[in-house]
Design a protein around this motif. Structure first.
Motif, PDB file in Angstrom:
ATOM      1  N   LEU A  86       0.919  -1.214  -0.242  1.00 29.18           N
ATOM      2  CA  LEU A  86      -0.054   0.270  -0.053  1.00 29.18           C
ATOM      3  C   LEU A  86       1.084   1.472   0.003  1.00 29.18           C
ATOM      4  N   SER A  87       2.102   1.410   0.937  1.00 25.17           N
ATOM      5  CA  SER A  87       3.130   2.511   0.363  1.00 25.17           C
ATOM      6  C   SER A  87       3.771   2.602  -0.765  1.00 25.17           C
ATOM      7  N   ALA A  88       3.631   1.852  -0.634  1.00 31.06           N
ATOM      8  CA  ALA A  88       4.743   1.464  -2.639  1.00 31.06           C
ATOM      9  C   ALA A  88       3.953   1.756  -3.263  1.00 31.06           C
ATOM     10  N   LEU A  89       2.812   1.589  -3.083  1.00 27.15           N
ATOM     11  CA  LEU A  89       1.691   2.278  -4.675  1.00 27.15           C
ATOM     12  C   LEU A  89       1.115   3.727  -4.091  1.00 27.15           C
ATOM     13  N   GLY A  90       0.920   4.135  -3.219  1.00 25.71           N
ATOM     14  CA  GLY A  90       0.520   5.124  -3.364  1.00 25.71           C
ATOM     15  C   GLY A  90       2.033   6.240  -3.267  1.00 25.71           C
ATOM     16  N   THR A  91       3.601   5.814  -3.051  1.00 23.40           N
ATOM     17  CA  THR A  91       4.171   6.979  -3.524  1.00 23.40           C
ATOM     18  C   THR A  91       4.737   6.312  -4.595  1.00 23.40           C
ATOM     19  N   LEU A  92       4.127   5.775  -5.902  1.00 21.13           N
ATOM     20  CA  LEU A  92       3.296   5.363  -6.967  1.00 21.13           C
ATOM     21  C   LEU A  92       3.222   6.418  -7.738  1.00 21.13           C
ATOM     22  N   LEU A  93       1.354   6.796  -6.993  1.00 17.60           N
ATOM     23  CA  LEU A  93       0.650   7.819  -7.482  1.00 17.60           C
ATOM     24  C   LEU A  93       1.065   9.237  -7.334  1.00 17.60           C
ATOM     25  N   VAL A  94       1.247   9.172  -6.310  1.00 22.46           N
ATOM     26  CA  VAL A  94       1.962  10.239  -5.705  1.00 22.46           C
ATOM     27  C   VAL A  94       2.638  10.697  -7.168  1.00 22.46           C
ATOM     28  N   ARG A  95       3.722  10.283  -7.627  1.00 22.63           N
ATOM     29  CA  ARG A  95       4.607  10.482  -8.331  1.00 22.63           C
ATOM     30  C   ARG A  95       4.032  10.154 -10.183  1.00 22.63           C
ATOM     31  N   LEU A  96       3.234   9.584  -9.982  1.00 25.94           N
ATOM     32  CA  LEU A  96       2.432  10.015 -11.412  1.00 25.94           C
ATOM     33  C   LEU A  96       1.486  10.744 -11.628  1.00 25.94           C
ATOM     34  N   VAL A  97       0.643  11.304 -10.818  1.00 21.80           N
ATOM     35  CA  VAL A  97      -0.127  11.734 -10.887  1.00 21.80           C
ATOM     36  C   VAL A  97       0.017  13.522 -10.321  1.00 21.80           C
TER      37      VAL A  97
END
Length: 276
Positions: free
Chosen positions: A50-61
């Motif tokens: 969940l933490s990793a996906l959140g970090t990825l989402l921030v970087r993408l959006v």
């Protein structure tokens, strides 16, 4: 110093994260506060993912993160502290204090606004409490939180050093105060006068609604005391208290799919009909 932090932000944050995570895991193994019914291997992959996906989402959006916003604000001269040409020491100290107050306020809001609670309840649904619970947040909540921090950094013109230090300390504090570690009673009593300790924050993860709506602070205990949301101990005691949400018992919340979909499921839970 500003140039160093600006150029090495990811490395600094990752190094501190890894060091604190390792230290708290060792402490949990050496001196656990409570026995855990659900093993780490059932929960940790989901919490970390969940933490990793959140970090990825921030970087993408988001085109920038909070630290980059601070750099741009300084370069363009916008934001309160940049307009006022506030001395660096004052700007750094006040910015970190203001950002911590913001996180407290944001946490309160996430408990009392319906859709935001549906996101945040993924954090509360963890049926055990340990260091990885401190990084267990739904990716959309992580994205919203970063957006709020970006807006605040731009508004006050927070120095980049303050932003990076705050992010590092906030992450470390979250892992510390969610950890399943035993502190001597005297040490806990002294520490919680200033910072949020594991025993203090554990109250917030009680299965009882009235206790969930207390002890919102992540770093400083000041805000809970100041705004009347401080509760010293759980009613059932730390050894007997139940962790998690009554509407979502174990082991379902330990699953990654469950955690990602739950905010958008039809089940409201926790009296959501009473929320705005």
């Amino acid at each position: 110093m500003t140039e160093f932090f600006s150029n090495h932000e990811p490395q600094v944050r990752l190094a501190v994260f890894a060091a604190v995570l390792a230290a708290m895991v060792l402490w949990e193994l050496a001196a656990p506060r409570r026995p855990q019914a659900l093993t780490r291997w059932r929960r940790w992959p989901t919490n970390i993912a969940l933490s990793a996906l959140g970090t990825l989402l921030v970087r993408l959006v988001l085109p920038v993160v909070a630290a980059a916003t601070a750099v741009e604000a300084e370069r363009r001269g916008f934001g309160l502290f940049n307009w006022a040409q506030t001395p660096a020491v004052v700007a750094i100290a006040v910015s970190m204090l203001a950002l911590d107050a913001l996180i407290y306020g944001q946490h309160v809001v996430f408990h009392h606004v319906g859709f935001l609670w549906r996101l945040h309840r993924v954090h509360h649904a963890d049926p055990e409490l340990d260091v990885t619970t401190g990084i267990r947040f739904h990716p959309v909540e992580i994205l919203i939180s970063m957006g709020v921090k970006i807006a605040a950094v731009a508004l006050i013109g927070a120095p980049v050093v303050a932003v990076i230090l705050f992010e590092v300390l906030l992450n470390a504090a979250a892992m510390f105060n969610h950890s399943n570690v035993r502190l001597p009673v005297a040490a806990d009593r002294i520490l919680r006068r200033v910072v949020v300790t594991p025993d203090m924050h554990r109250v917030h993860h009680s299965i009882h609604r009235d206790e969930q709506d207390m002890n919102f602070g992540f770093s400083l205990s000041l805000w809970d005391r100041l705004f009347g949301t401080y509760r010293a101990q759980p009613r059932d005691g730390h050894d007997a208290m139940r962790i998690g949400l009554a509407d979502f018992p174990a082991p379902a919340p330990a699953g990654l799919g469950w955690s990602l979909v739950n905010p958008f499921s039809g089940s409201a839970g926790r009296g959501e009909e009473q929320r705005v």
